[in-house]
Design a protein around this motif. Structure first.
Motif, short mmCIF file in Angstrom:
data_model
loop_
_atom_site.label_atom_id
_atom_site.label_comp_id
_atom_site.label_asym_id
_atom_site.label_seq_id
_atom_site.Cartn_x
_atom_site.Cartn_y
_atom_site.Cartn_z
N VAL A 39 0.82 -1.20 0.00
CA VAL A 39 0.00 0.00 0.00
C VAL A 39 0.86 1.26 0.00
O VAL A 39 0.43 2.32 -0.46
N ALA A 40 2.10 1.16 0.48
CA ALA A 40 2.99 2.33 0.52
C ALA A 40 3.75 2.51 -0.78
O ALA A 40 4.45 3.50 -0.95
N ASP A 41 3.62 1.58 -1.70
CA ASP A 41 4.36 1.62 -2.95
C ASP A 41 3.55 2.40 -3.99
O ASP A 41 2.38 2.09 -4.22
N PRO A 42 4.14 3.41 -4.64
CA PRO A 42 3.39 4.15 -5.66
C PRO A 42 2.90 3.28 -6.81
O PRO A 42 1.94 3.62 -7.48
N LEU A 43 3.57 2.13 -7.01
CA LEU A 43 3.12 1.21 -8.05
C LEU A 43 1.69 0.73 -7.77
O LEU A 43 0.88 0.58 -8.69
N THR A 44 1.38 0.51 -6.51
CA THR A 44 0.03 0.07 -6.14
C THR A 44 -1.01 1.09 -6.56
O THR A 44 -2.06 0.74 -7.11
N HIS A 45 -0.72 2.36 -6.33
CA HIS A 45 -1.67 3.41 -6.69
C HIS A 45 -1.78 3.57 -8.20
O HIS A 45 -2.88 3.77 -8.74
N LEU A 46 -0.66 3.46 -8.89
CA LEU A 46 -0.67 3.62 -10.34
C LEU A 46 -1.51 2.53 -11.00
O LEU A 46 -2.36 2.80 -11.85
N LEU A 47 -1.31 1.30 -10.58
CA LEU A 47 -1.99 0.18 -11.21
C LEU A 47 -3.45 0.07 -10.80
O LEU A 47 -4.26 -0.51 -11.51
N GLY A 48 -3.79 0.64 -9.64
CA GLY A 48 -5.18 0.62 -9.21
C GLY A 48 -6.09 1.42 -10.11
O GLY A 48 -7.32 1.26 -10.07
N ALA A 49 -5.52 2.29 -10.92
CA ALA A 49 -6.32 3.13 -11.82
C ALA A 49 -6.62 2.44 -13.15
O ALA A 49 -7.37 2.98 -13.97
N TRP A 50 -6.05 1.24 -13.36
CA TRP A 50 -6.24 0.55 -14.65
C TRP A 50 -6.94 -0.78 -14.42
O TRP A 50 -6.66 -1.48 -13.45
N SER A 51 -7.84 -1.15 -15.31
CA SER A 51 -8.60 -2.39 -15.16
C SER A 51 -8.67 -3.12 -16.48
O SER A 51 -9.11 -2.56 -17.49
N LEU A 52 -8.26 -4.38 -16.50
CA LEU A 52 -8.36 -5.19 -17.71
C LEU A 52 -9.82 -5.39 -18.09
O LEU A 52 -10.18 -5.39 -19.27
N GLU A 53 -10.66 -5.57 -17.10
CA GLU A 53 -12.09 -5.78 -17.37
C GLU A 53 -12.68 -4.59 -18.12
O GLU A 53 -13.40 -4.75 -19.11
N ARG A 54 -12.36 -3.38 -17.66
CA ARG A 54 -12.88 -2.19 -18.34
C ARG A 54 -12.27 -2.03 -19.74
O ARG A 54 -12.95 -1.62 -20.68
N ALA A 55 -10.98 -2.36 -19.85
CA ALA A 55 -10.33 -2.28 -21.16
C ALA A 55 -10.96 -3.26 -22.14
O ALA A 55 -11.17 -2.93 -23.32
N ARG A 56 -11.28 -4.45 -21.67
CA ARG A 56 -11.90 -5.46 -22.54
C ARG A 56 -13.30 -5.02 -22.96
O ARG A 56 -13.68 -5.16 -24.12
N ASP A 57 -14.09 -4.46 -22.02
CA ASP A 57 -15.42 -3.96 -22.37
C ASP A 57 -15.32 -2.83 -23.40
O ASP A 57 -16.12 -2.75 -24.34
N GLY A 58 -14.33 -1.96 -23.21
CA GLY A 58 -14.13 -0.88 -24.17
C GLY A 58 -13.75 -1.39 -25.54
O GLY A 58 -14.19 -0.85 -26.57
N ALA A 59 -12.95 -2.46 -25.58
CA ALA A 59 -12.55 -3.04 -26.87
C ALA A 59 -13.75 -3.61 -27.62
O ALA A 59 -13.85 -3.47 -28.84
N TRP A 60 -14.66 -4.25 -26.88
CA TRP A 60 -15.86 -4.80 -27.54
C TRP A 60 -16.72 -3.67 -28.11
O TRP A 60 -17.20 -3.74 -29.24
N GLY A 61 -16.91 -2.61 -27.34
CA GLY A 61 -17.67 -1.47 -27.83
C GLY A 61 -17.02 -0.82 -29.04
O GLY A 61 -17.69 -0.45 -30.01
N ALA A 62 -15.68 -0.71 -29.02
CA ALA A 62 -14.96 -0.13 -30.15
C ALA A 62 -15.07 -1.00 -31.39
O ALA A 62 -15.20 -0.50 -32.51
N ALA A 63 -15.03 -2.33 -31.21
CA ALA A 63 -15.16 -3.24 -32.34
C ALA A 63 -16.52 -3.10 -33.00
O ALA A 63 -16.63 -3.06 -34.24
N ARG A 64 -17.56 -3.01 -32.20
CA ARG A 64 -18.91 -2.85 -32.75
C ARG A 64 -19.04 -1.51 -33.49
O ARG A 64 -19.67 -1.43 -34.55
#
Length: 243
Positions: free
Chosen positions: A173-198
């Motif tokens: 929790v004290a590592d800035p890497l934790t905060h940086l990566l918490g802002a990104w989600s594979l699930e949201r990226a995948r949903d966005g990719a499906w919408g973009a494909a359509r």
């Protein structure tokens, strides 16, 4: 490009996927272990091999569609690698990873997720359209295969974080890497990719608009990748990046 247009037999499908796996293994063998692109390549190779195992196990209802999508997907990454090797500019989504692949302040987990971001956020949408054109179908016809490939990606994301995240859980929790990566989600990226494909499929008769859409998508995903690769230096214990 791997010829898939007339694939039907199991041996042909295995050959097409096997060709992709061999290309990725050859790339990995030629790069230093801590090279940022090599880190992503190992992750992606694991994903592709797992897709192959699930194909063999009958996990996909339409194996030809699944292989077509998976191979067209892989070709986008391999095309970016080839562009760099030939001293051409890769798509904007891939540029941060190739530009920062040797930066000592960027950690392996950042390299892995920046590659996943580029490949899911940009390449996956285009691969769906490529596969539809190859198979003569609509995106809706590939939704099951899209979801099952996505299941492999989601399952591996947790392993990626476990394998590459430095330090004991209690102190992450004290590592800035934790905060940086918490802002990104594979699930949201995948949903966005499906919408973009359509959206791209709906624009297929309007090439100017489709081209502008792809360009904006590429730039946006590249911006996220640049953020994911923010140099963070040593971890919470002063461990050098990559150790």
């Amino acid at each position: 490009m791997v010829p898939l247009e007339f694939l039907g037999a199991d041996t042909d499908r295995a050959h097409a996927l096997g060709t992709v796996v061999r290309r990725m293994r050859a790339l990995g063998a030629g790069w230093p272990e801590r090279d940022g692109v090599a880190v992503f390549n190992r992750v992606y190779l694991a994903v592709t091999e797992e897709v192959g195992r699930r194909l063999d196990a009958g996990h996909f209802a339409d194996p030809r569609a699944a292989v077509t999508l998976d191979v067209r997907f892989a070709e986008r990454y391999l095309g970016a690698v080839e562009a760099v090797a030939r001293e051409r500019r890769p798509p904007a989504c891939w540029r941060p990873l190739f530009q920062l692949r040797g930066h000592p302040g960027v950690r392996p987990l950042q390299f892995a997720l920046a590659g996943v971001n580029a490949h899911i956020g940009h390449d996956l949408a285009l691969a769906v359209v490529d596969a539809c054109r190859t198979l003569g179908c609509e995106p809706a016809d590939l939704e099951d295969e899209f979801d099952r490939v996505g299941e492999v990606l989601v399952a591996l994301e947790e392993r990626i974080r476990e394998d590459l995240m430095p330090g004991p859980d209690l102190l992450q929790v004290a590592d800035p890497l934790t905060h940086l990566l918490g802002a990104w989600s594979l699930e949201r990226a995948r949903d966005g990719a499906w919408g973009a494909a359509r959206a791209l499929w709906a624009l297929r008769e309007l090439p100017d608009l489709a081209g502008e859409f792809v360009e904006r998508l590429d730039d946006g995903v590249g911006l996220v990748g640049r953020c994911l690769l923010t140099p963070l230096g040593a971890g919470p214990y002063g461990v050098a990046p990559g150790r």
